[in-house]
Motif scaffolding. Structure first.
Motif, PDB file in Angstrom:
ATOM      1  N   SER A 127       0.813  -1.214   0.000  1.00 38.89           N
ATOM      2  CA  SER A 127       0.000   0.000   0.000  1.00 38.89           C
ATOM      3  C   SER A 127       0.851   1.270   0.000  1.00 38.89           C
ATOM      4  N   GLU A 128       2.106   1.151  -0.362  1.00 37.66           N
ATOM      5  CA  GLU A 128       2.988   2.320  -0.369  1.00 37.66           C
ATOM      6  C   GLU A 128       3.366   2.692  -1.801  1.00 37.66           C
ATOM      7  N   ILE A 129       3.509   3.996  -2.021  1.00 37.75           N
ATOM      8  CA  ILE A 129       3.816   4.536  -3.333  1.00 37.75           C
ATOM      9  C   ILE A 129       5.086   5.365  -3.216  1.00 37.75           C
ATOM     10  N   GLY A 130       6.116   4.980  -3.932  1.00 37.10           N
ATOM     11  CA  GLY A 130       7.388   5.689  -3.888  1.00 37.10           C
ATOM     12  C   GLY A 130       7.550   6.629  -5.068  1.00 37.10           C
ATOM     13  N   LEU A 131       8.111   7.796  -4.800  1.00 31.22           N
ATOM     14  CA  LEU A 131       8.436   8.795  -5.825  1.00 31.22           C
ATOM     15  C   LEU A 131       9.921   9.116  -5.753  1.00 31.22           C
ATOM     16  N   ALA A 132      10.507   9.454  -6.884  1.00 25.63           N
ATOM     17  CA  ALA A 132      11.920   9.802  -6.943  1.00 25.63           C
ATOM     18  C   ALA A 132      12.199  11.076  -6.141  1.00 25.63           C
ATOM     19  N   PRO A 133      13.434  11.208  -5.630  1.00 24.04           N
ATOM     20  CA  PRO A 133      13.811  12.449  -4.951  1.00 24.04           C
ATOM     21  C   PRO A 133      13.559  13.647  -5.878  1.00 24.04           C
ATOM     22  N   GLY A 134      13.167  14.735  -5.304  1.00 28.90           N
ATOM     23  CA  GLY A 134      12.829  15.916  -6.097  1.00 28.90           C
ATOM     24  C   GLY A 134      11.367  15.878  -6.508  1.00 28.90           C
ATOM     25  N   GLU A 135      10.949  14.785  -7.126  1.00 31.91           N
ATOM     26  CA  GLU A 135       9.548  14.649  -7.509  1.00 31.91           C
ATOM     27  C   GLU A 135       8.669  14.454  -6.273  1.00 31.91           C
ATOM     28  N   ALA A 136       9.163  13.727  -5.290  1.00 34.35           N
ATOM     29  CA  ALA A 136       8.409  13.537  -4.048  1.00 34.35           C
ATOM     30  C   ALA A 136       8.169  14.883  -3.363  1.00 34.35           C
ATOM     31  N   GLU A 137       9.181  15.719  -3.336  1.00 35.20           N
ATOM     32  CA  GLU A 137       9.039  17.040  -2.728  1.00 35.20           C
ATOM     33  C   GLU A 137       8.010  17.876  -3.483  1.00 35.20           C
ATOM     34  N   GLU A 138       8.020  17.781  -4.808  1.00 35.35           N
ATOM     35  CA  GLU A 138       7.071  18.548  -5.616  1.00 35.35           C
ATOM     36  C   GLU A 138       5.635  18.086  -5.371  1.00 35.35           C
ATOM     37  N   VAL A 139       5.406  16.769  -5.395  1.00 35.01           N
ATOM     38  CA  VAL A 139       4.066  16.239  -5.152  1.00 35.01           C
ATOM     39  C   VAL A 139       3.620  16.578  -3.728  1.00 35.01           C
ATOM     40  N   PHE A 140       4.525  16.478  -2.762  1.00 32.62           N
ATOM     41  CA  PHE A 140       4.230  16.821  -1.363  1.00 32.62           C
ATOM     42  C   PHE A 140       3.740  18.265  -1.258  1.00 32.62           C
ATOM     43  N   SER A 141       4.366  19.176  -2.000  1.00 35.47           N
ATOM     44  CA  SER A 141       3.979  20.591  -1.915  1.00 35.47           C
ATOM     45  C   SER A 141       2.680  20.885  -2.668  1.00 35.47           C
ATOM     46  N   ILE A 142       2.313  20.053  -3.637  1.00 38.55           N
ATOM     47  CA  ILE A 142       1.117  20.285  -4.451  1.00 38.55           C
ATOM     48  C   ILE A 142      -0.143  19.722  -3.793  1.00 38.55           C
ATOM     49  N   LEU A 143      -0.078  18.495  -3.274  1.00 39.45           N
ATOM     50  CA  LEU A 143      -1.263  17.865  -2.688  1.00 39.45           C
ATOM     51  C   LEU A 143      -1.561  18.452  -1.316  1.00 39.45           C
ATOM     52  N   SER A 144      -2.850  18.570  -1.003  1.00 41.92           N
ATOM     53  CA  SER A 144      -3.266  19.172   0.274  1.00 41.92           C
ATOM     54  C   SER A 144      -4.289  18.276   0.963  1.00 41.92           C
ATOM     55  N   ALA A 145      -4.695  18.672   2.152  1.00 43.89           N
ATOM     56  CA  ALA A 145      -5.659  17.896   2.940  1.00 43.89           C
ATOM     57  C   ALA A 145      -6.971  17.694   2.190  1.00 43.89           C
ATOM     58  N   SER A 146      -7.319  18.586   1.277  1.00 42.42           N
ATOM     59  CA  SER A 146      -8.585  18.452   0.531  1.00 42.42           C
ATOM     60  C   SER A 146      -8.409  17.731  -0.799  1.00 42.42           C
ATOM     61  N   SER A 147      -7.213  17.247  -1.095  1.00 38.58           N
ATOM     62  CA  SER A 147      -6.980  16.488  -2.335  1.00 38.58           C
ATOM     63  C   SER A 147      -7.616  15.102  -2.232  1.00 38.58           C
ATOM     64  N   LYS A 148      -8.065  14.595  -3.355  1.00 35.01           N
ATOM     65  CA  LYS A 148      -8.573  13.226  -3.465  1.00 35.01           C
ATOM     66  C   LYS A 148      -7.557  12.414  -4.272  1.00 35.01           C
ATOM     67  N   ILE A 149      -7.258  11.216  -3.805  1.00 34.84           N
ATOM     68  CA  ILE A 149      -6.322  10.323  -4.471  1.00 34.84           C
ATOM     69  C   ILE A 149      -7.114   9.110  -4.946  1.00 34.84           C
ATOM     70  N   ARG A 150      -7.115   8.880  -6.247  1.00 36.84           N
ATOM     71  CA  ARG A 150      -7.806   7.724  -6.829  1.00 36.84           C
ATOM     72  C   ARG A 150      -6.776   6.684  -7.265  1.00 36.84           C
ATOM     73  N   ILE A 151      -6.938   5.482  -6.753  1.00 32.23           N
ATOM     74  CA  ILE A 151      -6.081   4.380  -7.186  1.00 32.23           C
ATOM     75  C   ILE A 151      -6.901   3.559  -8.169  1.00 32.23           C
ATOM     76  N   LEU A 152      -6.389   3.433  -9.380  1.00 36.20           N
ATOM     77  CA  LEU A 152      -7.104   2.757 -10.469  1.00 36.20           C
ATOM     78  C   LEU A 152      -6.525   1.375 -10.722  1.00 36.20           C
ATOM     79  N   ARG A 153      -7.309   0.515 -11.318  1.00 42.67           N
ATOM     80  CA  ARG A 153      -6.854  -0.815 -11.729  1.00 42.67           C
ATOM     81  C   ARG A 153      -7.151  -1.020 -13.167  1.00 42.67           C
TER      82      ARG A 153
END
Length: 102
Positions: free
Chosen positions: A76-102
């Motif tokens: 259940s964990e999703i890894g992002l590359a260094p630099g990209e993880a920081e960018e996604v961390f700064s973009i997503l907020s408490a009101s963001s919705k995350i959809r996991i698709l199959r």
């Protein structure tokens, strides 16, 4: 201005950002292809978790997004590359919705 939402596609190993339903960017991820699908909220964000994993984002289904260059050991964990993880961390907020698709 956000909130930004994200779609995670474990099969293609991508996380895609959307703003008001419009494409806003795509990132390569490391994730288990058998992750459970669904829509989840963000319950917590921390620059570092208790195990020193940077840019930790906890989701309401128990999953997490964080900086990692290897496939995370938990399904259940999703890894992002260094630099990209920081960018996604700064973009997503408490009101963001995350959809996991199959």
């Amino acid at each position: 201005q956000g909130p930004f939402d994200a779609e995670v596609q474990p099969d293609s190993q991508t996380l895609t950002l959307f703003l008001d339903g419009l494409y806003a960017g795509r990132f390569k991820i490391n994730a288990n292809p058998t992750m459970q699908p669904g829509e989840f909220g963000i319950v917590n964000k921390s620059a570092q978790d208790q195990m020193d994993r940077p840019y930790w984002i906890s989701l309401s289904n128990g999953a997490a997004i964080y900086e990692s260059e290897v496939v995370p050991t938990a399904g259940s964990e999703i890894g992002l590359a260094p630099g990209e993880a920081e960018e996604v961390f700064s973009i997503l907020s408490a009101s963001s919705k995350i959809r996991i698709l199959r």
